[in-house]
Design an enzyme around this catalytic site. Structure first.
Site, mmCIF file in Angstrom:
data_model
loop_
_atom_site.group_PDB
_atom_site.id
_atom_site.type_symbol
_atom_site.label_atom_id
_atom_site.label_comp_id
_atom_site.label_asym_id
_atom_site.label_seq_id
_atom_site.Cartn_x
_atom_site.Cartn_y
_atom_site.Cartn_z
ATOM 1 N N GLY A 1 19.492 19.494 5.336
ATOM 2 C CA GLY A 1 18.607 20.370 6.109
ATOM 3 C C GLY A 1 17.992 21.430 5.224
ATOM 4 O O GLY A 1 18.291 21.544 4.029
ATOM 5 N N TYR B 1 16.600 29.909 10.465
ATOM 6 C CA TYR B 1 17.643 29.168 9.755
ATOM 7 C C TYR B 1 19.020 29.507 10.330
ATOM 8 O O TYR B 1 19.837 28.621 10.591
ATOM 9 C CB TYR B 1 17.577 29.499 8.263
ATOM 10 C CG TYR B 1 18.775 29.054 7.472
ATOM 11 C CD1 TYR B 1 18.955 27.721 7.130
ATOM 12 C CD2 TYR B 1 19.734 29.977 7.055
ATOM 13 C CE1 TYR B 1 20.069 27.316 6.397
ATOM 14 C CE2 TYR B 1 20.840 29.574 6.325
ATOM 15 C CZ TYR B 1 21.002 28.245 6.005
ATOM 16 O OH TYR B 1 22.104 27.845 5.291
ATOM 17 N N SER C 1 26.762 28.809 8.070
ATOM 18 C CA SER C 1 26.350 29.831 7.120
ATOM 19 C C SER C 1 26.687 31.221 7.631
ATOM 20 O O SER C 1 26.769 31.461 8.846
ATOM 21 C CB SER C 1 24.839 29.726 6.892
ATOM 22 O OG SER C 1 24.346 30.823 6.150
ATOM 23 N N ASN C 2 26.829 32.150 6.702
ATOM 24 C CA ASN C 2 26.967 33.558 7.079
ATOM 25 C C ASN C 2 25.732 34.054 7.820
ATOM 26 O O ASN C 2 25.793 35.054 8.543
ATOM 27 C CB ASN C 2 27.257 34.412 5.847
ATOM 28 C CG ASN C 2 26.098 34.489 4.869
ATOM 29 O OD1 ASN C 2 25.318 35.422 4.866
ATOM 30 N ND2 ASN C 2 25.975 33.497 3.985
ATOM 31 N N HIS C 3 24.619 33.339 7.701
ATOM 32 C CA HIS C 3 23.390 33.769 8.365
ATOM 33 C C HIS C 3 23.389 33.448 9.863
ATOM 34 O O HIS C 3 22.494 33.888 10.583
ATOM 35 C CB HIS C 3 22.184 33.175 7.657
ATOM 36 C CG HIS C 3 22.098 33.641 6.236
ATOM 37 N ND1 HIS C 3 21.848 34.961 5.898
ATOM 38 C CD2 HIS C 3 22.304 32.985 5.062
ATOM 39 C CE1 HIS C 3 21.885 35.091 4.590
ATOM 40 N NE2 HIS C 3 22.155 33.912 4.057
ATOM 41 N N ASP D 1 20.291 11.545 0.999
ATOM 42 C CA ASP D 1 19.292 12.604 0.878
ATOM 43 C C ASP D 1 17.911 11.956 0.929
ATOM 44 O O ASP D 1 17.774 10.748 0.692
ATOM 45 C CB ASP D 1 19.465 13.381 -0.439
ATOM 46 C CG ASP D 1 18.961 14.813 -0.331
ATOM 47 O OD1 ASP D 1 17.767 15.002 -0.012
ATOM 48 O OD2 ASP D 1 19.751 15.746 -0.554
#
Length: 257
Positions: free
Chosen positions: A71, A133, A109-111, A33
């Site tokens: 990210g 995103y 992601s669900n997005h 990270d």
């Protein structure tokens, strides 16, 4: 034989929840990270960005599995999304394939499908991102497909619902992925032979599930938690939460840059 698992974005929300749940004898966690990470017993710490090709090449050395969580985890200006989420994912995949990594698990992601109407979503739901995103998650899935087909890299894309300690809103009752179930899903993926390229939903066994569990169960994933036990404590959904898979926070106009 020691198994080494690299976790990018290890200091983030999902990374912090996963680290203690993935630690086990015979496995070394390599935690990467840009932010400080407390290593824990036997872990290795790498302070670097996923956008740095030399750092990623070094981080992937002697690694069996990469869990790519690094990210921006929310909407951000396009330049930031492009640099960190999209180019960063390319750098991770490129380093992984050169290092001979066996499997990359990409936190999608669900997005990636957030502007689809709310309801039961199949495993192969076509991309319909709700934000920059979300676009970055679609791009990451596409890169994963390319790296499998062109280079033979095993890539699993997990379209995570809402991975938090407990549901907070009514929408979460259909999207929740408990931290324990998240670890169960990732463990199933690590153990599964010859993943190829796959997209699965990352959710728990929720009574009001918005997403299919079929593809996850093909990997051997058996979720044990259900958001319904928190139903009396959550806040009600908004109209946009009921309209789109991505919910108000990502599909609302205030997310625009």
């Amino acid at each position: 034989m020691t198994e080494r698992v690299l976790i990018t974005g290890a200091a983030g929300g999902v990374g912090t929840l996963l680290r203690p749940r993935l630690a086990r004898p015979g496995r070394v966690l390599r935690l990467l990270d840009v932010a400080p990470v407390l290593p824990g017993d036997g872990a290795e710490v790498v302070t670097a960005s996923v956008t740095d090709p030399e750092a990623m090449a070094a981080a992937c050395a002697d690694v069996d599995v990469v869990i790519h969580l690094g990210g921006h985890s929310r909407e951000a200006p396009w330049a930031d999304i492009l640099t960190v989420n999209i180019d960063g994912t390319y750098r991770v995949l490129e380093a992984a394939r050169h290092a001979g990594v066996r499997l990359v698990i990409f936190a999608s992601s669900n997005h990636a499908v957030g502007f689809h109407p709310a309801g039961q979503a199949p495993d192969d739901l076509y991309p319909r991102p709700d934000t920059y995103y979300g676009v970055s998650k679609v791009a990451g899935e596409a890169l994963g497909s390319l790296y499998h087909d062109r280079y033979g890299l095993n890539v699993l894309c997990v379209r995570i619902g809402t991975c938090i300690e407990r549901p907070v809103t009514e929408r979460h009752l259909g999207t929740w992925l408990s931290p324990d179930d998240c670890a169960r899903l990732f463990e199933a993926a690590i153990a599964f032979p010859g993943t190829g390229f796959r997209i699965v939903w990352g959710i728990s066994a929720n009574t009001r599930a918005q997403f299919s569990l079929a593809a996850g169960r093909e990997l051997g994933y058996e979720p044990r938690d259900d958001a319904e036990k928190y139903a009396d404590d959550v806040t009600p959904s908004s109209e946009l939460d009921r309209t789109y898979l991505g919910g108000e926070e990502f599909c609302g106009p205030e997310t625009n840059f």
